[in-house]
Scaffold this active site. Sequence first.
Site, PDB file in Angstrom:
ATOM      1  N   LYS A 176     -27.936  -9.924  18.173  1.00  0.00           N
ATOM      2  CA  LYS A 176     -27.914 -10.251  19.601  1.00  0.00           C
ATOM      3  C   LYS A 176     -26.509 -10.021  20.144  1.00  0.00           C
ATOM      4  O   LYS A 176     -25.590 -10.793  19.885  1.00  0.00           O
ATOM      5  CB  LYS A 176     -28.298 -11.717  19.839  1.00  0.00           C
ATOM      6  N   GLU A 250     -16.185 -16.854  13.744  1.00  0.00           N
ATOM      7  CA  GLU A 250     -14.869 -16.311  14.147  1.00  0.00           C
ATOM      8  C   GLU A 250     -14.699 -16.669  15.610  1.00  0.00           C
ATOM      9  O   GLU A 250     -15.461 -16.184  16.451  1.00  0.00           O
ATOM     10  CB  GLU A 250     -14.840 -14.784  14.006  1.00  0.00           C
ATOM     11  N   CYS A 284      -9.264 -11.398  20.812  1.00  0.00           N
ATOM     12  CA  CYS A 284      -9.150 -12.695  20.136  1.00  0.00           C
ATOM     13  C   CYS A 284      -7.748 -12.845  19.555  1.00  0.00           C
ATOM     14  O   CYS A 284      -7.229 -13.941  19.426  1.00  0.00           O
ATOM     15  CB  CYS A 284     -10.182 -12.803  19.036  1.00  0.00           C
ATOM     16  N   GLU A 385      -6.858 -21.517  25.203  1.00  0.00           N
ATOM     17  CA  GLU A 385      -7.105 -20.076  25.260  1.00  0.00           C
ATOM     18  C   GLU A 385      -7.422 -19.683  26.708  1.00  0.00           C
ATOM     19  O   GLU A 385      -8.343 -20.238  27.319  1.00  0.00           O
ATOM     20  CB  GLU A 385      -8.289 -19.698  24.356  1.00  0.00           C
TER      21      GLU A 385
HETATM   22  P1  NAD Z   1     -19.110 -16.595  23.938  1.00  0.00           P
HETATM   23  O1  NAD Z   1     -18.897 -17.676  22.965  1.00  0.00           O
HETATM   24  O2  NAD Z   1     -19.364 -16.970  25.360  1.00  0.00           O
HETATM   25  O3  NAD Z   1     -20.378 -15.706  23.495  1.00  0.00           O
HETATM   26  C1  NAD Z   1     -20.459 -15.109  22.217  1.00  0.00           C
HETATM   27  C2  NAD Z   1     -21.920 -14.786  21.922  1.00  0.00           C
HETATM   28  O4  NAD Z   1     -22.642 -16.004  21.772  1.00  0.00           O
HETATM   29  C3  NAD Z   1     -22.627 -14.004  23.017  1.00  0.00           C
HETATM   30  O5  NAD Z   1     -23.503 -13.058  22.438  1.00  0.00           O
HETATM   31  C4  NAD Z   1     -23.408 -15.091  23.740  1.00  0.00           C
HETATM   32  O6  NAD Z   1     -24.544 -14.618  24.434  1.00  0.00           O
HETATM   33  C5  NAD Z   1     -23.821 -15.963  22.567  1.00  0.00           C
HETATM   34  N1  NAD Z   1     -24.222 -17.327  22.911  1.00  0.00           N
HETATM   35  C6  NAD Z   1     -23.955 -18.028  24.030  1.00  0.00           C
HETATM   36  N2  NAD Z   1     -24.489 -19.272  23.934  1.00  0.00           N
HETATM   37  C7  NAD Z   1     -25.098 -19.358  22.729  1.00  0.00           C
HETATM   38  C8  NAD Z   1     -25.821 -20.379  22.035  1.00  0.00           C
HETATM   39  N3  NAD Z   1     -26.013 -21.567  22.582  1.00  0.00           N
HETATM   40  N4  NAD Z   1     -26.285 -20.114  20.804  1.00  0.00           N
HETATM   41  C9  NAD Z   1     -26.065 -18.916  20.205  1.00  0.00           C
HETATM   42  N5  NAD Z   1     -25.401 -17.888  20.820  1.00  0.00           N
HETATM   43  C10 NAD Z   1     -24.922 -18.116  22.068  1.00  0.00           C
HETATM   44  O7  NAD Z   1     -17.866 -15.615  23.809  1.00  0.00           O
HETATM   45  P2  NAD Z   1     -17.505 -14.327  24.666  1.00  0.00           P
HETATM   46  O8  NAD Z   1     -17.132 -14.762  26.049  1.00  0.00           O
HETATM   47  O9  NAD Z   1     -18.550 -13.289  24.516  1.00  0.00           O
HETATM   48  O10 NAD Z   1     -16.205 -13.785  23.894  1.00  0.00           O
HETATM   49  C11 NAD Z   1     -14.926 -14.307  24.087  1.00  0.00           C
HETATM   50  C12 NAD Z   1     -14.566 -15.316  23.019  1.00  0.00           C
HETATM   51  O11 NAD Z   1     -14.747 -14.732  21.744  1.00  0.00           O
HETATM   52  C13 NAD Z   1     -13.118 -15.745  23.060  1.00  0.00           C
HETATM   53  O12 NAD Z   1     -13.033 -17.133  22.842  1.00  0.00           O
HETATM   54  C14 NAD Z   1     -12.479 -14.993  21.892  1.00  0.00           C
HETATM   55  O13 NAD Z   1     -11.333 -15.583  21.350  1.00  0.00           O
HETATM   56  C15 NAD Z   1     -13.601 -14.957  20.934  1.00  0.00           C
HETATM   57  N6  NAD Z   1     -13.444 -13.883  19.967  1.00  0.00           N
HETATM   58  C16 NAD Z   1     -13.059 -14.208  18.694  1.00  0.00           C
HETATM   59  C17 NAD Z   1     -12.853 -13.212  17.751  1.00  0.00           C
HETATM   60  C18 NAD Z   1     -12.421 -13.544  16.345  1.00  0.00           C
HETATM   61  O14 NAD Z   1     -12.534 -12.685  15.484  1.00  0.00           O
HETATM   62  N7  NAD Z   1     -11.921 -14.739  16.078  1.00  0.00           N
HETATM   63  C19 NAD Z   1     -13.065 -11.881  18.107  1.00  0.00           C
HETATM   64  C20 NAD Z   1     -13.463 -11.581  19.409  1.00  0.00           C
HETATM   65  C21 NAD Z   1     -13.656 -12.590  20.329  1.00  0.00           C
END
Ligand code: NAD
Length: 497
Positions: A176, A250, A284, A385
């Site tokens: 997803k 992550e 990230c 963040e």
């Molecule tokens: P997000 O947490 O909003 O969404 C991530 C994914 O989770 C999306 O596919 C979203 O649709 C899904 N999601 C949302 N609610 C959910 C639920 N209740 N259950 C399961 N899945 C759900 O993050 P984002 O805005 O897409 O990305 C930005 C964030 O990601 C930042 O905090 C960034 O630091 C982090 N990030 C971390 C890394 C790493 O390797 N540590 C890498 C890239 C991004």
Amino acid sequence: MPTHTFQNYIDGQWVASRGGRVFENRNPADRDDLIGIFQQSTPEDAEDALAAARRAYATWRLVPAPKRAEVLFRAAQIIAERKEMFARDMTREMGKVLEETRGDVQEAIDMTYFMAGEGRRQYGQTVPSELRDKFAMSVRQPLGVCSVITPWNFPMAIPSWKIAPALVCGNTVVFKPASLTPLSAINFCNVLVEAGLPKGVVNLVTGGPDVGTTLSTHQDVSVVSFTGSSAVGRIVNQNAAPDFTRVHLEMGGKNVIMVMDDAQLDLAVEGCVWGGFGTTGQRCTATSRLVLHEKIYDTFMNMLVARTKKLRLGDGLSEDTDVGPVINEPQRKAIHQYVEIGVGEGADLVLGGKIATGDGLKNGWFYQPTIFGGVRPEMRIAKEEIFGPVLAVIKVKSLQEGVAVLNDTIYGLSSAIYTRDINKAFEAIRDIKAGITYVNAPTIGAEAHMPFGGVKQTGNGHREGGWTVYDFFTEWKTVYVDYSGRIQKAQIDTYHQ
Ligand code: NAD
């Protein structure tokens, strides 16, 4: 040209969502540019995909790993052939500049080739047995169906880090992607299909949190691999906990570059600009705090501001652009709110701090590269963040104070120190609490064959990339073979010559 409607990929077929709902994907550099229509899937669609993955697992797990790897090798070749097209699609849906989306696709190529090679490794151990005529070994075995949930900022690289190792280890996948970047996910999935994956081995379902909830709670799921915010990661973790489903998380970061008084300043300035404003601060691993030694603070700030002023904002598809838009309106608002918080906390706004306007910018979600000086470690802009082009600069008197400031956060992903003193560099490597430390390079730039991940609330102890990824996508089976033809009792029978 009519807008294309993209479908889910379930059990070897492209299919519409059972619920019949769709969503739009628009270009963050130009909101009039409609990229496509995608399925707003339901939990039932996710269940269909999980059922297909479960069925496919019965045969995929038995395909010899070197054969599974051949599919990945072909996939890597296809991605390499289409690199430019995929990079352009990605810039259009996500905003980062072409140079960076080419890098994102290259990461997917590197990871997929790497995992293709691993089809002939996945080493276990053979060790001597305590007993005569007995053989002892351990082998890696696949786990079953993997749920892969990914964010929008690395739309092809991050899925490849999860899906390629999951597959080469013999698992099947339901993927997803983030709703802000579904096209790159479909491009990647298409390649895997074209490379020859049997039906049901990879399934793709676009949609929101309800799909993600099914993927983290369903009893058919053996593993959830999630990259995203710490807030959502916590929910995924809790959702998977009742069944003890294995979860790999992550999450967020608040990464730091420290510049010591003996550093090569021009090199460090380039590192801070690249780390802070590359991907418009939406990595990230982006540098969001800068810790400067007091002896070079004023000189360095002048150099940094002068260099940052030269950055050209614009559509990432133009080769002249250095910094693209942020991903969408809510994110731009959140960034601006943090700027207001920073001003309210008494930090010194030395550059930016506004929505960027000007030629070619009015239709996109652009924000000025922003630098705050005089930040104190306890301020919210130093702790939380922001995920945008905002650098919070903190002055320190020593390496030890810098490390303490660096560590004073709930996150622990990436870190960097600029120094020409080898002793200081090693002291920092030892004392920094983070999953990654760079010396004389910015906080960004992971390589596929190295472990990747963070400590504290950035991760839950696993590492992607490198040789460590198998610890997540496989289970150890310990095997004893007794060829004595009689009962031999470990710890009881002793072998005498
Ligand atoms: P997000 O947490 O909003 O969404 C991530 C994914 O989770 C999306 O596919 C979203 O649709 C899904 N999601 C949302 N609610 C959910 C639920 N209740 N259950 C399961 N899945 C759900 O993050 P984002 O805005 O897409 O990305 C930005 C964030 O990601 C930042 O905090 C960034 O630091 C982090 N990030 C971390 C890394 C790493 O390797 N540590 C890498 C890239 C991004």
